[in-house]
Design an enzyme around this catalytic site. Structure first.
Site, PDB file in Angstrom:
ATOM      1  N   SER A  64       0.867  -0.881  -0.043  1.00 18.99           N
ATOM      2  CA  SER A  64       0.290   0.300  -0.081  1.00 18.99           C
ATOM      3  C   SER A  64       0.977   1.571   0.105  1.00 18.99           C
ATOM      4  CB  SER A  64      -0.903  -0.028   0.688  1.00 18.99           C
ATOM      5  OG  SER A  64      -1.943  -1.069   1.090  1.00 18.99           O
ATOM      6  N   THR A 116      -4.231   2.106   2.346  1.00 20.15           N
ATOM      7  CA  THR A 116      -4.024   3.326   1.702  1.00 20.15           C
ATOM      8  C   THR A 116      -5.960   3.569   1.817  1.00 20.15           C
ATOM      9  OG1 THR A 116      -1.888   2.407  -0.111  1.00 20.15           O
ATOM     10  CG2 THR A 116      -4.431   5.136  -0.108  1.00 20.15           C
ATOM     11  N   ALA A 117      -6.717   2.495   2.044  1.00 20.46           N
ATOM     12  CA  ALA A 117      -8.482   3.111   2.030  1.00 20.46           C
ATOM     13  C   ALA A 117      -7.914   3.247   2.853  1.00 20.46           C
ATOM     14  CB  ALA A 117      -8.634   1.452   1.799  1.00 20.46           C
ATOM     15  N   HIS A 165     -11.168  -4.247  -2.797  1.00 14.86           N
ATOM     16  CA  HIS A 165     -10.752  -5.571  -3.888  1.00 14.86           C
ATOM     17  C   HIS A 165     -12.644  -4.910  -4.628  1.00 14.86           C
ATOM     18  CE1 HIS A 165      -6.940  -6.070  -3.183  1.00 14.86           C
ATOM     19  NE2 HIS A 165      -7.298  -6.614  -1.521  1.00 14.86           N
TER      20      HIS A 165
END
Length: 293
Positions: A64, A116-117, A165
């Site tokens: 990430s 990163t989310a 995803h």
């Protein structure tokens, strides 16, 4: 010709999801000549890969961009292999319609605090700078939709879920409601795509190996794009709940021109993400991203 036993082993880590599988199809199935290198693949969820990268276990690993901020001394970013959300990205979903502001102080199931989310959600909800933006519970990414439907995880009440995803395409199948698409939020804030993930090569491999691995990864991506159907068939086995059409859509979202090369705008997006994360206090040190030459 280098024998298999004499080839340099490159251990590759990537997520068990369709876009990564598509990207690595040619390397995994020996579709391209890897010269003096031998690739072994490990399919592990992204948060586990992020954590393992701190020990430098893998020579080439998906990571990430949030995690990279802590790993710049060990890994350099490949110029290819990026997962970019171009006005789309990770989503927060809930059992009932609700506003972004209503998430503040609530408990959200997240796929990992180095994703990163997670960083982007912190930026989104912490924009006011007032107090705690939200509570979180870490849940494996492929269980988050079920946890949101159930409304609890191991006795802890769950108000919403941060999905990555293929959940971005399937949350509606479980009658969940979109609260915010963080890729859209980021685009409105910055005018840039959201750089979610990349591939890092361990810096101690040396310049020659680093350049070679970057080149082979790009060749693998190019091969998949040029042989889309067999690559998609291979990727589909990792598409939980995706039919052929949705798998093709999902791969198209995250394996595209951005994946072949970050380009100047993609690099700018990485710098912006890391800088904003640092300003918000989520990333402790300001990092200038380094890419393979």
């Amino acid at each position: 010709m280098t024998s298999v036993t004499n080839k340099q082993l490159i251990r590759v880590g990537h997520s068990p999801d369709p876009d990564d599988a598509f990207m690595f199809y040619a390397l995994a199935k020996d579709k391209i000549d890897c010269g003096p290198y031998r690739f072994e693949h490990e399919l592990v969820d992204i948060e586990t890969l992020n954590r393992r990268a701190f020990a430098g276990e893998l020579e080439l690993t998906a990571v990430s961009l949030h995690a990279y901020a802590h790993l710049a001394d060990k890994y350099i970013l490949c110029t290819c292999g990026a997962s970019m959300g171009d006005n789309y990205g990770p989503m927060v979903v809930a059992r009932e319609p609700r506003t972004i502001d209503s998430l503040r102080g609530r408990t959200i199931a997240v796929p990992g605090t180095l994703t990163t989310a997670y960083l982007t959600l912190r930026l989104c909800l912490g924009k006011s700078g007032l107090g705690a933006d939200f509570q979180h519970v870490v849940v494996p990414f492929d269980e988050i939709l079920d946890v949101v439907v159930a409304g609890e995880h191991r006795g802890k009440a769950i108000d919403a879920g941060l999905i990555i995803h293929e959940g971005q395409l399937t949350y509606g199948d479980q009658n969940l409601h979109l609260v915010v698409d963080l890729g859209q939020w980021w685009m409105k804030e910055t005018g840039l795509p959201l750089p979610l993930g990349a591939n890092g090569v361990r810096t101690d491999l040396g310049e020659t190996a680093i350049r070679d691995i970057n080149r082979l990864l790009k060749q693998s991506i190019e091969y998949g794009l040029a042989h889309r159907q067999p690559a998609l068939d291979y990727a589909l086995q990792f598409g939980r709940g995706l039919d052929q059409l949705k798998a093709d859509t999902f791969v198209g979202m995250y394996v595209n021109d951005w994946t072949l090369d970050f380009g100047s705008r993609g690099r700018q997006a990485v710098r912006e993400l890391l800088a904003r994360g640092h300003t918000a206090g989520v990333i402790p040190k300001l990092v200038e991203p380094q890419f393979v030459a």
